[in-house]
Design an enzyme around this catalytic site. Sequence first.
Site, PDB file in Angstrom:
ATOM      1  N   ASP A  44       0.845  -1.201   0.000  1.00  0.00           N
ATOM      2  CA  ASP A  44       0.000   0.000   0.000  1.00  0.00           C
ATOM      3  C   ASP A  44       0.877   1.246   0.000  1.00  0.00           C
ATOM      4  O   ASP A  44       1.399   1.646   1.041  1.00  0.00           O
ATOM      5  CB  ASP A  44      -0.915  -0.012   1.223  1.00  0.00           C
ATOM      6  CG  ASP A  44      -1.886   1.159   1.185  1.00  0.00           C
ATOM      7  OD1 ASP A  44      -2.891   1.064   0.455  1.00  0.00           O
ATOM      8  OD2 ASP A  44      -1.628   2.176   1.863  1.00  0.00           O
ATOM      9  N   LYS A  74      -1.918   6.254  -4.352  1.00  0.00           N
ATOM     10  CA  LYS A  74      -3.006   7.216  -4.083  1.00  0.00           C
ATOM     11  C   LYS A  74      -2.697   8.585  -4.690  1.00  0.00           C
ATOM     12  O   LYS A  74      -1.535   9.012  -4.726  1.00  0.00           O
ATOM     13  CB  LYS A  74      -3.190   7.376  -2.568  1.00  0.00           C
ATOM     14  CG  LYS A  74      -3.265   6.058  -1.832  1.00  0.00           C
ATOM     15  CD  LYS A  74      -3.561   6.187  -0.360  1.00  0.00           C
ATOM     16  CE  LYS A  74      -3.368   4.846   0.338  1.00  0.00           C
ATOM     17  NZ  LYS A  74      -1.994   4.585   0.817  1.00  0.00           N
TER      18      LYS A  74
END
Length: 275
Positions: A44, A74
């Site tokens: 992540d 992200k």
Amino acid sequence: MHYIQLNNQTIIPQIGFGVFRMQDGKETYDAVRWALDAGYRHIDAAATYGNEKSVGKAIQDSGIPREEIFVTTKCWTDDIRSHHAKQALVDSLERLHLDYVDLYLLHWPVEGYQRAWEDIEDIYLHTKQIKAIGVSNFLERHLDSLDTKVKPAVNQIESNPYFVNQEQVAYTLQRGMDVELYSPLGGSKPGGSVQILANPVLQAIGEKYGKSPAQIVIRWHLQRGLIILPKSIHQKRIKANIDVFDFTLKGKEMAEIDALDKNHRTGHHPDDIQF
Ligand code: A2P
């Protein structure tokens, strides 16, 4: 490892390796290599963590086929506000040295998130650069107001035993999305994992199973059915944090951990972000 099927059929390993607050360079590179060696297949990342290059190099050097590793990154707030979501993805892919990411998230619900969502929907629908799209730190009203062609696959939010955050978990799940948890052990700030993992309830449950308090917390999250992203820069802890599939907490123990909730948030509230 356990896997979850997201609402667009993409398969995601239930435990991912978080790289927030890891120094770019050796620290991140070593940690990601250790995680992949230990059996993690889900990383992540985020543009704002500043370490995508090291994540990408570790993935490349691991020799593990790309399709066996689930990679998230992200879109940062500046790129959401300035309508640069598409370019932000291109830049992340370049730093990660990848052709695609498995999951691309809007990092915070800052002004411009509707337009950014449409941009990432467009990439999702018309290119092979993203396998699934989602959001992070979205409150109920943000989820309600988001006008979508593609339902977000996940909402990534904070949760740990002192900040269970069950309401946000519940309204995300009710919308047919999965929940990913950051700072699942409590994060690294004061009042975070160091204090939480010293909690006597977690220690007592750990002693019963021959597991550490961190492993008990991770197991609790897994049995809540949520995707979690524990982070460590230490090889021993990285290994230990996925050694959680050989025991099951009883209902009473799950409830004891639920009851530790103090509604104590260690991260930012989505209504109070200055970045
Ligand atoms: P470190 O990176 O020095 O190992 P979270 O996953 O909630 O973000 O928490 C991360 C914090 O918890 C970091 O400070 C990390 O420290 C620490 N941590 C991670 N795994 C463990 C573990 N198994 N035991 C104790 N502390 C841990």
